[in-house]
Design a protein around this motif. Structure first.
Motif, PDB file in Angstrom:
ATOM      1  N   PRO A   1      -0.258  -0.153   7.025  1.00  0.00           N
ATOM      2  CA  PRO A   1       0.416  -1.178   6.945  1.00  0.00           C
ATOM      3  C   PRO A   1       1.630  -0.621   7.272  1.00  0.00           C
ATOM      4  O   PRO A   1       2.175   0.356   6.543  1.00  0.00           O
ATOM      5  N   GLU A   2       2.798  -1.301   7.801  1.00  0.00           N
ATOM      6  CA  GLU A   2       4.256  -1.448   8.769  1.00  0.00           C
ATOM      7  C   GLU A   2       5.140  -1.141   6.950  1.00  0.00           C
ATOM      8  O   GLU A   2       5.481  -0.278   6.990  1.00  0.00           O
ATOM      9  N   ASN A   3       4.541  -1.644   5.685  1.00  0.00           N
ATOM     10  CA  ASN A   3       5.676  -0.917   4.201  1.00  0.00           C
ATOM     11  C   ASN A   3       5.038  -0.392   3.737  1.00  0.00           C
ATOM     12  O   ASN A   3       5.777  -0.324   3.000  1.00  0.00           O
ATOM     13  N   SER A   4       4.009   0.894   4.059  1.00  0.00           N
ATOM     14  CA  SER A   4       3.683   1.386   3.805  1.00  0.00           C
ATOM     15  C   SER A   4       4.858   2.488   2.516  1.00  0.00           C
ATOM     16  O   SER A   4       5.757   3.036   3.162  1.00  0.00           O
ATOM     17  N   LEU A   5       4.650   3.070   1.119  1.00  0.00           N
ATOM     18  CA  LEU A   5       4.660   3.713   0.933  1.00  0.00           C
ATOM     19  C   LEU A   5       4.697   5.340   1.036  1.00  0.00           C
ATOM     20  O   LEU A   5       3.357   5.618   0.838  1.00  0.00           O
ATOM     21  N   ILE A   6       4.825   6.371   1.926  1.00  0.00           N
ATOM     22  CA  ILE A   6       5.142   7.354   1.642  1.00  0.00           C
ATOM     23  C   ILE A   6       5.524   8.251   0.719  1.00  0.00           C
ATOM     24  O   ILE A   6       6.923   8.973   1.029  1.00  0.00           O
ATOM     25  N   ALA A   7       4.685   8.777  -0.001  1.00  0.00           N
ATOM     26  CA  ALA A   7       5.411   9.463  -1.286  1.00  0.00           C
ATOM     27  C   ALA A   7       4.439  10.697  -2.029  1.00  0.00           C
ATOM     28  O   ALA A   7       3.370  10.384  -2.564  1.00  0.00           O
ATOM     29  N   ALA A   8       5.164  10.991  -2.971  1.00  0.00           N
ATOM     30  CA  ALA A   8       4.447  11.745  -4.050  1.00  0.00           C
ATOM     31  C   ALA A   8       3.955  10.683  -5.049  1.00  0.00           C
ATOM     32  O   ALA A   8       3.903   9.425  -5.300  1.00  0.00           O
ATOM     33  N   VAL A   9       2.753  11.699  -5.731  1.00  0.00           N
ATOM     34  CA  VAL A   9       2.352  10.499  -6.342  1.00  0.00           C
ATOM     35  C   VAL A   9       2.885   9.784  -7.743  1.00  0.00           C
ATOM     36  O   VAL A   9       2.802   8.666  -7.730  1.00  0.00           O
TER      37      VAL A   9
ATOM     38  N   TYR B   1       0.839  -1.406   0.111  1.00  0.00           N
ATOM     39  CA  TYR B   1      -0.086   0.343   0.013  1.00  0.00           C
ATOM     40  C   TYR B   1       0.734   1.315   0.250  1.00  0.00           C
ATOM     41  O   TYR B   1       1.513   1.020   0.135  1.00  0.00           O
ATOM     42  N   GLY B   2       0.752   2.363  -0.798  1.00  0.00           N
ATOM     43  CA  GLY B   2       1.209   3.855  -0.754  1.00  0.00           C
ATOM     44  C   GLY B   2       0.403   4.729  -0.496  1.00  0.00           C
ATOM     45  O   GLY B   2      -0.711   4.769  -1.618  1.00  0.00           O
ATOM     46  N   GLN B   3       0.504   5.832  -0.635  1.00  0.00           N
ATOM     47  CA  GLN B   3      -0.044   7.050   0.201  1.00  0.00           C
ATOM     48  C   GLN B   3       0.150   8.317  -0.330  1.00  0.00           C
ATOM     49  O   GLN B   3       1.485   7.780   0.539  1.00  0.00           O
ATOM     50  N   GLU B   4      -0.095   9.617  -0.928  1.00  0.00           N
ATOM     51  CA  GLU B   4       0.735  10.737  -0.762  1.00  0.00           C
ATOM     52  C   GLU B   4       0.957  10.903   0.828  1.00  0.00           C
ATOM     53  O   GLU B   4      -0.226  10.509   1.200  1.00  0.00           O
ATOM     54  N   PRO B   5       1.581  11.747   0.911  1.00  0.00           N
ATOM     55  CA  PRO B   5       1.200  12.062   2.367  1.00  0.00           C
ATOM     56  C   PRO B   5       0.485  13.074   3.206  1.00  0.00           C
ATOM     57  O   PRO B   5      -0.043  12.817   4.362  1.00  0.00           O
ATOM     58  N   VAL B   6      -0.246  13.867   2.374  1.00  0.00           N
ATOM     59  CA  VAL B   6      -1.641  14.807   2.873  1.00  0.00           C
ATOM     60  C   VAL B   6      -2.758  13.396   1.994  1.00  0.00           C
ATOM     61  O   VAL B   6      -4.054  13.777   2.985  1.00  0.00           O
ATOM     62  N   TYR B   7      -3.406  12.281   2.265  1.00  0.00           N
ATOM     63  CA  TYR B   7      -3.899  11.565   1.766  1.00  0.00           C
ATOM     64  C   TYR B   7      -4.714  11.590   3.060  1.00  0.00           C
ATOM     65  O   TYR B   7      -3.475  10.241   4.614  1.00  0.00           O
TER      66      TYR B   7
ATOM     67  N   GLU C   1       6.057   8.835  -7.218  1.00  0.00           N
ATOM     68  CA  GLU C   1       6.786   8.144  -7.811  1.00  0.00           C
ATOM     69  C   GLU C   1       5.614   6.307  -6.609  1.00  0.00           C
ATOM     70  O   GLU C   1       5.942   4.969  -6.901  1.00  0.00           O
ATOM     71  N   LEU C   2       4.739   6.620  -5.981  1.00  0.00           N
ATOM     72  CA  LEU C   2       3.804   5.348  -6.035  1.00  0.00           C
ATOM     73  C   LEU C   2       3.009   4.785  -7.194  1.00  0.00           C
ATOM     74  O   LEU C   2       3.328   3.533  -7.662  1.00  0.00           O
ATOM     75  N   LEU C   3       3.099   6.285  -8.135  1.00  0.00           N
ATOM     76  CA  LEU C   3       2.541   5.304  -9.700  1.00  0.00           C
ATOM     77  C   LEU C   3       4.284   4.693 -10.682  1.00  0.00           C
ATOM     78  O   LEU C   3       3.877   4.820 -11.778  1.00  0.00           O
ATOM     79  N   SER C   4       4.979   4.766  -9.821  1.00  0.00           N
ATOM     80  CA  SER C   4       6.047   4.594 -10.775  1.00  0.00           C
ATOM     81  C   SER C   4       6.533   2.503 -11.677  1.00  0.00           C
ATOM     82  O   SER C   4       7.269   2.497 -11.857  1.00  0.00           O
ATOM     83  N   GLU C   5       5.484   1.876 -10.256  1.00  0.00           N
ATOM     84  CA  GLU C   5       5.405   0.799 -10.531  1.00  0.00           C
ATOM     85  C   GLU C   5       3.947   0.554 -11.038  1.00  0.00           C
ATOM     86  O   GLU C   5       2.848   0.742 -10.939  1.00  0.00           O
ATOM     87  N   PRO C   6       3.388  -0.705 -11.280  1.00  0.00           N
ATOM     88  CA  PRO C   6       1.872  -1.079 -11.966  1.00  0.00           C
ATOM     89  C   PRO C   6       0.941  -1.262 -10.323  1.00  0.00           C
ATOM     90  O   PRO C   6       1.372  -1.803 -10.100  1.00  0.00           O
ATOM     91  N   ALA C   7       0.095  -0.742 -10.988  1.00  0.00           N
ATOM     92  CA  ALA C   7      -0.862  -0.527  -9.187  1.00  0.00           C
ATOM     93  C   ALA C   7      -2.575  -1.436  -9.864  1.00  0.00           C
ATOM     94  O   ALA C   7      -2.481  -1.569 -10.829  1.00  0.00           O
ATOM     95  N   ALA C   8      -2.813  -2.175  -8.254  1.00  0.00           N
ATOM     96  CA  ALA C   8      -3.712  -2.821  -9.241  1.00  0.00           C
ATOM     97  C   ALA C   8      -5.231  -1.790  -8.650  1.00  0.00           C
ATOM     98  O   ALA C   8      -5.875  -2.016  -9.383  1.00  0.00           O
TER      99      ALA C   8
END
Length: 269
Positions: free
Chosen positions: A131-139, A118-124, A141-148
């Motif tokens: 979850p423990e391994n969450s990615l907190i980043a700009a959109v 799971y990942g989100q922008e800081p403002v989300y 970076e969030l979308l630099s890999e394929p997403a479900a």
């Protein structure tokens, strides 16, 4: 040989449908699902939830162990915690879509679900613990890999209103829907739906749409309900659902799925 007088495949949404409003699955529902499986029906959960939110319901998946998650983007093996098949949004498409939405809708926030992260922008604004391994980043970076799923949140808008704004912005590049969450729209790859993955799963089991019953409550359930031979909308369902289903089941808080299954199967004690 006489054909069985019960559905060969039972497909159900979770939240607002099989699951009560307090997040629990009742003992009555558990017994009805087990009875259906004991009689030979295939039971499959078809949900917007990400894979990690299925593990507590592993006791319901039956011998096949399969659930359809992320609005049909992932065919998931619950006991082994692995994706069997995925239909993901490619980064270039997702970035293009996110940019179009951000340019048109003020104060929009983005998050993503990948098959394993799971990942989100800081403002989300996330209403659940990250979850423990969450990615907190700009959109980007969030979308630099394929997403479900690409999650689009605008807290001041109702889900129907936000979906009405998003759909003309994204066109046919992706599939946008919602599962009833206020101010939240869920975007999948083009052609992805609960119905598409369910149809593939059913074919692999040698089961037709006519032999299937499906339960749902929200807009993202509409394709699945249209595909199934017999569709049930919960009494608490979105008006669009209740307008098109074959039958209405009691509300999720009244164990509506169980009430219907009990008409076909004797509950397991």
């Amino acid at each position: 040989m006489t054909a069985p007088q019960y559905p060969r495949l039972i497909a159900t949404d979770l939240d607002g449908t099989l699951v009560r409003s307090d997040g629990t699955v009742s003992e009555r529902t558990r017994a009805a699902v087990l009875a259906a499986q004991a009689a030979g029906s295939v039971f499959v959960m078809v949900t917007a939830r990400p894979p990690r939110w299925l593990h507590d319901l592993g006791h319901l998946v039956g011998d096949h162990g399969i659930a359809i998650v992320a609005n049909g983007a992932i065919l998931y093996d619950v006991p082994h915690r692995r994706a069997i098949r995925t239909r993901l949004i490619e980064p270039e498409v997702a970035i293009e879509v996110a940019q179009a939405i951000r340019a048109a809708i003020p104060d929009v926030q983005f998050a993503i679900e990948r098959p394993d992260r799971y990942g989100q922008e800081p403002v989300y604004r996330n209403f659940y613990p990250n979850p423990e391994n969450s990615l907190i980043a700009a959109v980007e970076e969030l979308l630099s890999e394929p997403a479900a799923k690409l999650l689009v949140r605008q807290p001041s808008l109702a889900a129907d209103e936000l979906l009405g704004l998003v759909n003309p912005l994204v066109g046919q590049r992706v599939t946008a829907s919602h599962s009833g969450g206020h101010g939240l729209v869920e975007i999948s790859a083009s052609g992805v739906s609960k119905a598409a993955m369910l149809a593939d799963f059913a074919a692999e089991q040698g089961i037709s749409a006519a032999e299937t019953i499906a339960f749902g409550d929200s807009v993202n359930d509409l394709p699945m309900l249209a595909w199934a031979g017999t569709s049930y909308g919960m009494a608490n369902a979105h008006p669009e659902v209740l307008a098109v289903v074959d039958k209405t089941a009691p509300a999720n808080d009244e164990d509506g799925v169980a009430a219907v299954l009990e008409e076909f199967f004797q509950p397991v004690k």
